[in-house]
Design a protein around this motif. Structure first.
Motif, PDB file in Angstrom:
ATOM      1  N   ARG A 122     -56.592 -35.728  14.812  1.00 33.34           N
ATOM      2  CA  ARG A 122     -55.742 -34.536  14.671  1.00 33.34           C
ATOM      3  C   ARG A 122     -56.489 -33.253  15.028  1.00 33.34           C
ATOM      4  NH1 ARG A 122     -53.661 -35.040   8.663  1.00 33.34           N
ATOM      5  NH2 ARG A 122     -55.562 -36.205   8.384  1.00 33.34           N
ATOM      6  N   TYR A 123     -57.805 -33.268  14.885  1.00 31.99           N
ATOM      7  CA  TYR A 123     -58.604 -32.060  15.063  1.00 31.99           C
ATOM      8  C   TYR A 123     -59.402 -32.041  16.363  1.00 31.99           C
ATOM      9  CZ  TYR A 123     -57.501 -31.660  10.153  1.00 31.99           C
ATOM     10  OH  TYR A 123     -56.831 -31.590   8.961  1.00 31.99           O
ATOM     11  N   ARG A 147     -67.841 -31.971   4.857  1.00 32.91           N
ATOM     12  CA  ARG A 147     -67.229 -31.749   3.539  1.00 32.91           C
ATOM     13  C   ARG A 147     -65.711 -31.717   3.642  1.00 32.91           C
ATOM     14  NH1 ARG A 147     -71.146 -28.874  -0.404  1.00 32.91           N
ATOM     15  NH2 ARG A 147     -69.309 -28.912  -1.717  1.00 32.91           N
ATOM     16  N   GLU A 148     -65.195 -31.183   4.742  1.00 34.31           N
ATOM     17  CA  GLU A 148     -63.740 -31.136   4.932  1.00 34.31           C
ATOM     18  C   GLU A 148     -63.145 -32.534   4.965  1.00 34.31           C
ATOM     19  OE1 GLU A 148     -65.847 -29.781   7.250  1.00 34.31           O
ATOM     20  OE2 GLU A 148     -65.691 -27.649   6.851  1.00 34.31           O
ATOM     21  N   LEU A 149     -63.845 -33.441   5.626  1.00 38.51           N
ATOM     22  CA  LEU A 149     -63.392 -34.825   5.700  1.00 38.51           C
ATOM     23  C   LEU A 149     -63.420 -35.458   4.317  1.00 38.51           C
ATOM     24  CD1 LEU A 149     -62.495 -37.177   7.534  1.00 38.51           C
ATOM     25  CD2 LEU A 149     -64.908 -37.700   7.888  1.00 38.51           C
ATOM     26  N   PHE A 150     -64.485 -35.221   3.568  1.00 42.16           N
ATOM     27  CA  PHE A 150     -64.582 -35.736   2.201  1.00 42.16           C
ATOM     28  C   PHE A 150     -63.465 -35.177   1.320  1.00 42.16           C
ATOM     29  CE2 PHE A 150     -66.042 -34.974  -2.167  1.00 42.16           C
ATOM     30  CZ  PHE A 150     -66.196 -36.283  -2.584  1.00 42.16           C
ATOM     31  N   THR A 151     -63.234 -33.874   1.385  1.00 43.89           N
ATOM     32  CA  THR A 151     -62.206 -33.237   0.561  1.00 43.89           C
ATOM     33  C   THR A 151     -60.823 -33.760   0.900  1.00 43.89           C
ATOM     34  OG1 THR A 151     -63.563 -31.252   0.424  1.00 43.89           O
ATOM     35  CG2 THR A 151     -61.242 -31.016  -0.153  1.00 43.89           C
ATOM     36  N   GLU A 152     -60.546 -33.901   2.185  1.00 45.23           N
ATOM     37  CA  GLU A 152     -59.227 -34.379   2.616  1.00 45.23           C
ATOM     38  C   GLU A 152     -58.978 -35.831   2.211  1.00 45.23           C
ATOM     39  OE1 GLU A 152     -55.500 -34.276   4.431  1.00 45.23           O
ATOM     40  OE2 GLU A 152     -56.878 -32.599   4.192  1.00 45.23           O
ATOM     41  N   ILE A 192     -60.949 -43.406   9.941  1.00 42.83           N
ATOM     42  CA  ILE A 192     -61.637 -42.155  10.266  1.00 42.83           C
ATOM     43  C   ILE A 192     -61.140 -41.608  11.602  1.00 42.83           C
ATOM     44  CG2 ILE A 192     -63.867 -41.109  10.843  1.00 42.83           C
ATOM     45  CD1 ILE A 192     -65.110 -43.186   8.877  1.00 42.83           C
ATOM     46  N   LEU A 193     -61.010 -42.478  12.600  1.00 45.19           N
ATOM     47  CA  LEU A 193     -60.534 -42.031  13.912  1.00 45.19           C
ATOM     48  C   LEU A 193     -59.124 -41.459  13.830  1.00 45.19           C
ATOM     49  CD1 LEU A 193     -61.890 -44.879  16.218  1.00 45.19           C
ATOM     50  CD2 LEU A 193     -62.637 -42.487  16.175  1.00 45.19           C
ATOM     51  N   ARG A 194     -58.266 -42.063  13.043  1.00 47.93           N
ATOM     52  CA  ARG A 194     -56.899 -41.546  12.886  1.00 47.93           C
ATOM     53  C   ARG A 194     -56.916 -40.154  12.262  1.00 47.93           C
ATOM     54  NH1 ARG A 194     -54.200 -47.133  11.012  1.00 47.93           N
ATOM     55  NH2 ARG A 194     -53.633 -47.855  13.080  1.00 47.93           N
ATOM     56  N   TYR A 195     -57.756 -39.979  11.262  1.00 53.55           N
ATOM     57  CA  TYR A 195     -57.833 -38.671  10.619  1.00 53.55           C
ATOM     58  C   TYR A 195     -58.421 -37.627  11.572  1.00 53.55           C
ATOM     59  CZ  TYR A 195     -59.146 -34.820   7.718  1.00 53.55           C
ATOM     60  OH  TYR A 195     -59.280 -33.567   7.221  1.00 53.55           O
ATOM     61  N   TRP A 239     -65.734 -32.500  14.987  1.00 53.05           N
ATOM     62  CA  TRP A 239     -64.655 -33.484  15.085  1.00 53.05           C
ATOM     63  C   TRP A 239     -64.732 -34.232  16.406  1.00 53.05           C
ATOM     64  CZ3 TRP A 239     -63.354 -33.936  10.395  1.00 53.05           C
ATOM     65  CH2 TRP A 239     -63.262 -32.831   9.561  1.00 53.05           C
ATOM     66  N   TYR A 240     -65.006 -33.518  17.467  1.00 48.20           N
ATOM     67  CA  TYR A 240     -65.151 -34.137  18.793  1.00 48.20           C
ATOM     68  C   TYR A 240     -66.356 -35.071  18.812  1.00 48.20           C
ATOM     69  CZ  TYR A 240     -65.528 -34.518  23.865  1.00 48.20           C
ATOM     70  OH  TYR A 240     -65.606 -35.003  25.149  1.00 48.20           O
TER      71      TYR A 240
END
Length: 159
Positions: free
Chosen positions: A119-120, A52-57, A113-116, A129-130
């Motif tokens: 960072r985490y 959800r964090e990825l979707f929201t961002e 997606i990989l660029r985003y 994220w990993y």
């Protein structure tokens, strides 16, 4: 149920559904299409959820998944399931159609997606994220499942 079995056995249900999907997907916005492509990539790469964090961002309020579903107009909520953990596609037929019909965009979506996610990512933590980062970099997934052999040699070297 009997109609479905008869259609699968004797009819052209997959051909009709593909034509229906072509018409439906043309009505989606570019952002909605992009989200569906990313969800199909996640499913193909065996990543359990699209967080959800990825979707929201990435999409924030620009895509609403809480709309009322009507019979007259297909909406993205017809194809996406969201729960407290994240998002996923509703079925594999849609996933296959999305991947085949948007093959040229797969590489760009994976790189975004990989660029985003980069960072985490921390090598010491084994978090979502990993896992996303590792799964999207696996040669087996990129070459065999997503059929992106050419992209591996050109795009990833430049990143």
């Amino acid at each position: 149920m009997a109609n479905l079995i008869a259609s699968l056995t004797y009819g052209n249900v997959f051909k009709r559904n593909k034509n229906k999907l072509n018409i439906t997907f043309k009505s989606f916005s570019d952002l909605e299409k992009q989200l569906l492509i990313e969800l199909a990539i996640f499913d193909t790469a065996d990543i359990e959820i699209y967080p959800r964090e990825l979707f929201t961002e990435r999409y924030g309020k620009r895509i609403s998944l809480d709309e009322d579903v009507t019979r007259n107009m297909a909406k993205i909520v017809d194809y996406v399931r969201m729960d407290e953990n994240g998002l996923s596609l509703r079925n594999a037929i849609i996933e296959k159609y999305i991947l085949i019909s948007n093959k040229k965009e797969l590489g760009d979506r994976i790189i975004d997606i990989l660029r985003y996610v980069s960072r985490y990512v921390s090598e010491r933590r084994n978090d979502i994220w990993y896992i996303i980062f590792q799964c999207l970099l696996k040669e087996d997934i990129l070459e065999n499942r997503l059929k992106l052999k050419k992209m591996i040699s050109k795009e990833f070297i430049s990143v």
